[in-house]
Scaffold this active site. Structure first.
Site, PDB file in Angstrom:
ATOM      1  N   PHE A 113      33.137  20.331 -12.884  1.00  0.00           N
ATOM      2  CA  PHE A 113      33.947  21.735 -12.798  1.00  0.00           C
ATOM      3  C   PHE A 113      34.121  22.001 -11.070  1.00  0.00           C
ATOM      4  CE2 PHE A 113      32.955  22.019 -17.208  1.00  0.00           C
ATOM      5  CZ  PHE A 113      34.304  22.017 -17.638  1.00  0.00           C
ATOM      6  N   LYS A 114      34.979  22.080 -10.677  1.00  0.00           N
ATOM      7  CA  LYS A 114      35.384  22.555  -9.361  1.00  0.00           C
ATOM      8  C   LYS A 114      35.374  23.808  -9.123  1.00  0.00           C
ATOM      9  CE  LYS A 114      38.651  19.972  -7.092  1.00  0.00           C
ATOM     10  NZ  LYS A 114      39.978  19.494  -6.899  1.00  0.00           N
ATOM     11  N   ILE A 115      34.652  24.579  -8.202  1.00  0.00           N
ATOM     12  CA  ILE A 115      34.295  25.905  -8.066  1.00  0.00           C
ATOM     13  C   ILE A 115      34.793  26.157  -6.476  1.00  0.00           C
ATOM     14  CG2 ILE A 115      33.142  27.957  -8.306  1.00  0.00           C
ATOM     15  CD1 ILE A 115      31.540  26.669 -10.671  1.00  0.00           C
TER      16      ILE A 115
END
Length: 335
Positions: free
Chosen positions: A85-87
């Site tokens: 997951f890219k945050i």
């Protein structure tokens, strides 16, 4: 250094992952929008079934919102072991990173533009720390220096975080990433395709192919099967028609028994027209005098033909089998 593809183009993705060694795919909502995607969740699920690891966005105003978005996407059927997951980096973003990491999820803290942001991502346990080189350089910042500092930082502290070189604009960026010792890079397909290209490599490969052909292919195998011949009683005008029909600059003249009398070329035509005028067109092709043409047997290798071309300085060689004409070998047929 792990190699990721950066794309949302299905055709590109399918082509790229045929390579068989890419670590995974990074993508963004911006890429999806550009490709005309209207069902984001469906596209994510589809991509997850194609690539080894999928890095996708998890968004929200608070850390809890980001966590919920990640859990919602996992519930679509994504494999946590194959999903990152890219945050975007922020105070809530790094707090979300810690929440996701505590639950065994992989996280890429991205849109990193300073070493302080990279440090916070590392401290939160980010799986990846992603610096956007191209975007930084567009704004006049030294992205290469920052990425080098990030690599030094995680290596110095023994962190498990991997520094990702992203926003790749050219092949030189890949070299930069290698020089810096980056752990991961994500590359657009148009740039990935040229990473193996080099003019010296192309020239060397071409030479290997040509030389292999010279010593493995026979003259008979190389000729194109077109064998324009005329008998000695054919008029010159008809012989010219045949040369034109076949697209050849010459025609083989054969005796009644099939033996070769000679080869009449377009050069011969120009000389006779110059010396005798148009009346020469009514003459029989057998009325002219011929020297024995340069010839080679069909079972000879192309290497022998190449030597013959060099020795005689001709562009076309008559190919024979047992004294009978079977075709013409043009110097271009050696390639």
């Amino acid at each position: 250094m792990e190699l990721y593809l950066d794309s949302a183009d299905l055709k590109e993705i399918e082509n790229a992952f045929q390579l068989g060694f890419l670590a995974g795919l990074t993508t963004t909502p911006t890429f999806m929008h550009r490709e005309g995607v209207t069902d984001l969740d469906a596209m994510i699920v589809k991509l997850s079934k194609i690539v080894p690891v999928l890095q996708i966005e998890a968004l929200g105003d608070t850390a809890e919102d980001i966590l919920k978005d990640a859990e919602r996407q996992l519930a679509l059927g994504l494999d946590p072991a194959k999903t990152v997951f890219k945050i975007p980096v922020s105070l809530e973003g790094v707090r979300a990173c810690k929440l996701l990491r505590d639950r065994g999820m992989m996280v890429n803290v991205h849109l990193v533009y300073t070493i302080q942001q990279a440090y916070m991502a590392m401290a939160a346990g980010a799986s990846y720390i992603c610096v956007l080189a191209g975007r930084m350089q567009d704004q006049g910042y030294d992205a290469i220096k920052l990425i080098g500092e990030c690599v030094e930082m995680v290596n110095f502290y023994g962190s498990d975080s991997k520094v990702m070189f992203s926003s790749v604009r050219n092949a030189e960026h890949v070299r930069n990433a290698l020089d810096l010792g980056c752990h991961t890079i994500t590359v657009p397909w148009k740039i990935m395709k040229v990473l193996t290209e080099n003019s010296f490599t192309a020239l060397g490969t071409q030479q290997f192919v040509e030389h292999t052909r010279l010593i493995t292919v026979t003259v008979g195998e190389a000729i194109n099967g077109v064998n324009p011949t005329v008998s000695t009683d054919t008029t010159l005008a008809d012989a010219i028609v045949k040369m034109t029909e076949y697209g050849f600059g010459c025609v083989t003249v054969v005796n009644a028994d099939g033996s070769v009398k000679g080869v009449f070329t377009d050069g011969d035509l120009r000389r006779y027209l110059s010396s005798e005028g148009r009346d020469v067109l009514g003459k029989k092709i057998g009325d002219f005098e011929y020297k024995m043409p340069v010839s080679i047997e069909a079972d000879a290798l192309l290497d022998a033909a190449s030597a013959l071309f060099k020795k005689t300085s001709v562009d076309t060689i008559l190919v024979t089998e047992g004294g009978k004409a079977v075709g013409m070998l043009d110097i271009q047929d050696l390639k």
